[in-house]
Design a protein around this motif. Structure first.
Motif, PDB file in Angstrom:
ATOM      1  N   SER A  33      -7.794   2.480  24.130  1.00  0.00           N
ATOM      2  CA  SER A  33      -8.774   3.517  23.510  1.00  0.00           C
ATOM      3  C   SER A  33     -10.120   2.962  23.576  1.00  0.00           C
ATOM      4  O   SER A  33     -10.549   1.788  23.548  1.00  0.00           O
ATOM      5  N   LYS A  34     -11.370   3.695  23.304  1.00  0.00           N
ATOM      6  CA  LYS A  34     -12.631   3.203  23.162  1.00  0.00           C
ATOM      7  C   LYS A  34     -13.261   2.940  21.754  1.00  0.00           C
ATOM      8  O   LYS A  34     -14.067   2.450  21.388  1.00  0.00           O
ATOM      9  N   VAL A  35     -11.996   3.309  20.768  1.00  0.00           N
ATOM     10  CA  VAL A  35     -12.242   2.921  19.152  1.00  0.00           C
ATOM     11  C   VAL A  35     -12.614   1.585  19.408  1.00  0.00           C
ATOM     12  O   VAL A  35     -11.942   0.662  19.692  1.00  0.00           O
ATOM     13  N   ASP A  36     -13.570   1.490  18.355  1.00  0.00           N
ATOM     14  CA  ASP A  36     -14.108   0.010  18.158  1.00  0.00           C
ATOM     15  C   ASP A  36     -13.205  -0.828  17.420  1.00  0.00           C
ATOM     16  O   ASP A  36     -13.175  -1.986  17.912  1.00  0.00           O
ATOM     17  N   CYS A  37     -12.688  -0.478  16.277  1.00  0.00           N
ATOM     18  CA  CYS A  37     -11.835  -1.499  15.463  1.00  0.00           C
ATOM     19  C   CYS A  37     -10.858  -0.897  14.653  1.00  0.00           C
ATOM     20  O   CYS A  37     -10.824   0.429  14.797  1.00  0.00           O
ATOM     21  N   ILE A  38     -10.028  -1.583  13.903  1.00  0.00           N
ATOM     22  CA  ILE A  38      -8.722  -0.750  13.327  1.00  0.00           C
ATOM     23  C   ILE A  38      -8.883  -1.495  11.952  1.00  0.00           C
ATOM     24  O   ILE A  38      -9.177  -2.735  11.519  1.00  0.00           O
ATOM     25  N   LEU A  39      -8.476  -0.554  11.131  1.00  0.00           N
ATOM     26  CA  LEU A  39      -8.360  -1.265   9.725  1.00  0.00           C
ATOM     27  C   LEU A  39      -6.764  -1.072   9.585  1.00  0.00           C
ATOM     28  O   LEU A  39      -6.172   0.198   9.588  1.00  0.00           O
ATOM     29  N   VAL A  40      -6.012  -1.946   9.199  1.00  0.00           N
ATOM     30  CA  VAL A  40      -4.863  -2.030   8.558  1.00  0.00           C
ATOM     31  C   VAL A  40      -4.737  -1.630   7.072  1.00  0.00           C
ATOM     32  O   VAL A  40      -4.762  -2.608   6.454  1.00  0.00           O
ATOM     33  N   GLY A  41      -4.552  -0.236   6.629  1.00  0.00           N
ATOM     34  CA  GLY A  41      -4.986   0.092   5.309  1.00  0.00           C
ATOM     35  C   GLY A  41      -3.742  -0.150   4.475  1.00  0.00           C
ATOM     36  O   GLY A  41      -2.486   0.016   5.025  1.00  0.00           O
ATOM     37  N   ASP A  42      -4.029  -0.391   3.234  1.00  0.00           N
ATOM     38  CA  ASP A  42      -2.943  -0.298   2.159  1.00  0.00           C
ATOM     39  C   ASP A  42      -2.181   1.102   1.911  1.00  0.00           C
ATOM     40  O   ASP A  42      -1.334   1.313   1.303  1.00  0.00           O
ATOM     41  N   SER A  43      -2.951   2.083   2.752  1.00  0.00           N
ATOM     42  CA  SER A  43      -2.380   3.464   2.498  1.00  0.00           C
ATOM     43  C   SER A  43      -1.109   3.617   3.449  1.00  0.00           C
ATOM     44  O   SER A  43      -0.417   4.597   3.418  1.00  0.00           O
ATOM     45  N   ALA A  44      -0.874   2.490   4.016  1.00  0.00           N
ATOM     46  CA  ALA A  44       0.543   2.493   4.764  1.00  0.00           C
ATOM     47  C   ALA A  44       1.620   2.798   3.668  1.00  0.00           C
ATOM     48  O   ALA A  44       2.805   3.281   3.833  1.00  0.00           O
ATOM     49  N   ALA A  45       1.484   2.287   2.283  1.00  0.00           N
ATOM     50  CA  ALA A  45       2.253   2.513   1.259  1.00  0.00           C
ATOM     51  C   ALA A  45       2.509   4.203   1.110  1.00  0.00           C
ATOM     52  O   ALA A  45       3.635   4.665   0.842  1.00  0.00           O
ATOM     53  N   MET A  46       1.639   4.951   1.366  1.00  0.00           N
ATOM     54  CA  MET A  46       1.734   6.258   1.273  1.00  0.00           C
ATOM     55  C   MET A  46       2.200   6.865   2.674  1.00  0.00           C
ATOM     56  O   MET A  46       3.160   7.782   2.890  1.00  0.00           O
ATOM     57  N   ILE A  48       3.413   5.604   5.615  1.00  0.00           N
ATOM     58  CA  ILE A  48       4.672   5.145   6.237  1.00  0.00           C
ATOM     59  C   ILE A  48       5.772   5.007   5.059  1.00  0.00           C
ATOM     60  O   ILE A  48       7.018   5.156   5.654  1.00  0.00           O
ATOM     61  N   HIS A  49       5.581   4.465   3.908  1.00  0.00           N
ATOM     62  CA  HIS A  49       6.586   4.406   3.000  1.00  0.00           C
ATOM     63  C   HIS A  49       6.881   5.425   2.132  1.00  0.00           C
ATOM     64  O   HIS A  49       7.771   5.208   1.070  1.00  0.00           O
ATOM     65  N   GLY A  50       5.808   6.443   1.902  1.00  0.00           N
ATOM     66  CA  GLY A  50       6.198   7.579   1.343  1.00  0.00           C
ATOM     67  C   GLY A  50       6.003   7.584  -0.363  1.00  0.00           C
ATOM     68  O   GLY A  50       6.196   8.493  -1.024  1.00  0.00           O
ATOM     69  N   HIS A  51       5.095   6.507  -0.728  1.00  0.00           N
ATOM     70  CA  HIS A  51       4.719   6.571  -1.941  1.00  0.00           C
ATOM     71  C   HIS A  51       3.675   7.584  -2.370  1.00  0.00           C
ATOM     72  O   HIS A  51       2.759   8.019  -1.473  1.00  0.00           O
ATOM     73  N   ASN A  52       3.398   7.763  -3.738  1.00  0.00           N
ATOM     74  CA  ASN A  52       2.164   8.733  -4.299  1.00  0.00           C
ATOM     75  C   ASN A  52       1.048   8.133  -4.116  1.00  0.00           C
ATOM     76  O   ASN A  52      -0.111   8.967  -4.125  1.00  0.00           O
ATOM     77  N   THR A  53       1.121   6.989  -4.047  1.00  0.00           N
ATOM     78  CA  THR A  53      -0.387   6.159  -4.323  1.00  0.00           C
ATOM     79  C   THR A  53      -0.184   4.668  -3.388  1.00  0.00           C
ATOM     80  O   THR A  53       0.751   4.577  -2.859  1.00  0.00           O
ATOM     81  N   THR A  54      -1.429   4.154  -3.232  1.00  0.00           N
ATOM     82  CA  THR A  54      -1.323   2.839  -2.508  1.00  0.00           C
ATOM     83  C   THR A  54      -1.072   1.671  -3.420  1.00  0.00           C
ATOM     84  O   THR A  54      -0.894   0.540  -2.766  1.00  0.00           O
ATOM     85  N   LEU A  55      -0.804   1.993  -4.718  1.00  0.00           N
ATOM     86  CA  LEU A  55      -0.348   0.900  -5.495  1.00  0.00           C
ATOM     87  C   LEU A  55       1.021  -0.128  -5.127  1.00  0.00           C
ATOM     88  O   LEU A  55       1.014  -1.081  -5.288  1.00  0.00           O
TER      89      LEU A  55
END
Length: 265
Positions: A33-46, A48-55
């Motif tokens: 795509s034309k998107v400039d950059c990617i953030l691999v966020g700790d929001s993966a915890a929520m 991808i992994h189904g948690h309620n927070t990023t903690l």
């Protein structure tokens, strides 16, 4: 895109597009795509992994996601998110985490907050590692903030966030994420900084925008005010799954001619 392009894009008033991505298959699409950059966020915890927070995000979790994204998007600038407390356990532990994240495929790291982080950021930057800051709503501080709430609505709070932005710039950050703050404050910060700001829930006056891929594709059921869904992915995928189920049960898939193998002659 590389690290020098961020300031160049701000100087030329060219907006920066960033997407939050967690895995190999979606990274392959972002890579094309034309998107400039990617953030691999700790929001993966929520997300991808189904948690309620990023903690609950851990260093090992983030390493796996960074590796997957780096393999799928070799042409994109990748920022890896440092998880909760990973940069508050002392300089040695912090640098070990940074080392792992960079070797996993990050081109830069991101960490939340400004208070007491300036010296850590300066050390990381002087070690040759680009750092992206993150202020406003900082999800790792959700409990001390009293929940996922807009920050900086009162004048003293707004002044404090501006002060944090300047502190992070002075510490050496190459850019800042501004999350869930009033657009007037985001505009003021963006005007005063020489480094670019990337907003999420911060209005149109930042130097760029970031959204979680699953959110902007309409794959999530929650829709905060700041979110625009560019595709109704949830209903589209559900309809497709139902079509697959129907064809399996009606024996219209697979067919002999299109989807089956014959004995060799």
């Amino acid at each position: 895109m590389n690290i020098t392009d961020f300031r160049k894009m701000k100087a030329s008033s060219q907006k920066i597009s960033m997407i939050v991505c967690y895995d190999h298959w979606s990274a392959q699409i972002v890579n094309q795509s034309k998107v400039d950059c990617i953030l691999v966020g700790d929001s993966a915890a929520m997300v991808i992994h189904g948690h309620n927070t990023t903690l609950p995000a851990t260093v090992d979790m983030m390493i796996q996601h960074i590796q997957a994204v780096a393999k799928g998007a070799p042409q994109k600038f990748i920022v890896g998110d440092m998880p909760f407390c990973s940069y508050r356990k002392g300089l040695t532990d912090t640098m070990e985490t940074v080392d792992k994240m960079m070797k996993a495929g990050s081109h830069a790291i991101k960490l939340e907050g400004a208070d007491d982080n300036a010296s850590i950021i300066t050390h990381i930057v002087k070690s040759g590692i680009p750092v992206m800051g993150h202020i406003g709503l900082t999800p790792q501080s959700v409990h001390s903030l009293g929940g996922f709430k807009v920050q900086g609505r009162q004048q003293d709070a707004a002044d404090r966030i501006l002060e944090q932005a300047l502190t992070l710039q002075d510490a050496g950050c190459f850019s800042l994420v501004l999350e869930c703050i009033p657009y007037e404050l985001a505009k003021r910060i963006s005007a005063e900084l020489t480094i670019p700001t990337i907003g999420i829930g911060a209005g149109p006056y930042t130097d760029g925008q970031v959204l979680v891929l699953q959110d902007m594709l309409g794959l999530q059921t929650h829709k905060p005010k700041f979110l625009k869904t560019f595709m109704e992915g949830f209903s589209l995928i559900k309809t497709t799954l139902d079509q697959y189920d129907n064809e399996v049960k009606s024996s219209t898939f697979p067919t002999i001619n299109e989807h089956s193998y014959e004995h060799s002659v």
